[in-house]
Design an enzyme around this catalytic site. Structure first.
Site, PDB file in Angstrom:
ATOM      1  CB  SER A 229      -3.612  -8.118  -1.507  1.00  0.00           C
ATOM      2  OG  SER A 229      -3.900  -8.629  -0.069  1.00  0.00           O
TER       3      SER A 229
ATOM      4  CE  LYS B 116       3.822  -9.785   0.706  1.00  0.00           C
ATOM      5  NZ  LYS B 116       4.893  -8.783   1.515  1.00  0.00           N
TER       6      LYS B 116
END
Length: 318
Positions: free
Chosen positions: A292, A41
């Site tokens: 992720s 992110k």
């Protein structure tokens, strides 16, 4: 990519002989859990914040996040000396809240889901006039996330399939755009939690709204609605989507902990879970899985262990 190249880590793309043996494929893990702030992110948040004009920055930044976007925004804002206020669901793991506060953001805990936190942030934005940095529905955020795919193809140019976790779709859309621009033959597969399947449902032609109830241990992809900007890209460029259960995600978490000595969060294990639990036909293929994020709550390891034990072992799972 040039805007953020010196501000984010070029994370490893690694193989595991054990994983390859289990799956009968060549599986490469993109270790975004080793990214600054512990998640991919940061890439999108950094790209967006660093592209803000001075007049936008002067108004301050506001955002909503389930946790990882919050940390990326907070760090990026601090590097530009921009005040940031971030709305997070009440159920956000305390580790993510504490890390975001450490980077200098003001934290507001609001609602039970990302969508509720987002609505509260939007209301605040209208009152304060702050600049909003969306967690996924923004071209610059998507472009930043797309650098994950560019790195993967640079690190292993013969990858045939990329498996990507999806919540609102910023990572999946950004990676799909990047990959299909360079090599349209590479397959892009999205993986969503079964307890929050809005993007998957819409991709499959079903009603996409999940109503009032979404639940998953993968809090990073716990989103009620697909992105307005991300979904058309996903619909056009993504080849397939699958879902994984909390038990399967937990199996992925425990595999990473036991075999790779790495603790990853639920969203971070989703793509691996799809491969390990037979949701995709990967035998004989060169596959890249995006791990992720790594901002897991260590106190929940016993829960992950119990859930993972419920997964029916496939013949190639040890």
């Amino acid at each position: 990519m040039e805007r953020i190249i010196h501000m984010v880590h070029r994370t490893p793309l690694k193989q595991s002989k054990t994983l390859n043996a289990f799956t009968g494929a060549e599986i490469s893990l993109k270790m975004e859990n080793l990214q600054r702030t512990g998640s991919f992110k940061l890439r999108g948040a950094m790209n967006k914040v660093m592209s803000l004009k001075e007049e936008e920055a002067e108004r301050g930044i506001i955002a909503a996040s389930a946790g990882n976007h919050a940390q990326g925004v907070a760090l990026a804002a601090s590097l530009r000396n921009i005040p940031s206020k971030i709305f997070m669901p009440k159920r956000t793991p305390s580790t993510k809240v504490a890390a975001t506060r450490h980077y200098g953001a003001e934290i507001i805990l609001e609602g039970e889901t990302y969508q509720e936190a987002y609505l509260a942030a939007e209301e605040e934005r209208l009152i304060a006039g702050s600049t909003y940095v969306h967690a996924f529905d923004d071209p610059k955020v998507m472009a930043g996330q797309g650098t994950v795919a560019l790195e993967m193809l640079q690190q292993c140019s013969n990858l045939e399939v990329l498996v990507v976790p999806v919540g609102g779709g910023g990572l999946l859309a950004g990676m799909a755009l990047a990959v299909k621009s360079f090599n349209p033959h590479v397959k892009i597969i999205g993986v969503q939690a079964l307890g929050a399947p809005a993007t998957y449902n819409r991709f499959r032609g079903k009603a996409s709204n999940c109503g009032d109830h979404v639940h998953s241990i993968a809090d990073g992809i716990l989103v009620k609605e697909p992105g307005k900007l991300t979904f058309p890209i996903i619909e056009k460029y993504v080849d397939d989507m699958v879902t994984v259960t909390d038990e399967e995600i937990s199996y992925g978490i425990m595999f990473m902990l036991q075999r790779e000595k790495t603790l990853v969060e639920g969203a971070g294990a989703a793509s691996l879970a799809a491969v390990l639990c037979g949701k995709l036909k990967v035998q004989g293929k060169k596959v890249g899985c995006v791990i992720s994020g790594g901002n897991a709550d260590p106190s929940k390891i016993s829960i992950y262990k119990d859930l993972s034990s419920m997964v029916k072992r496939l013949h190639y799972i040890g």
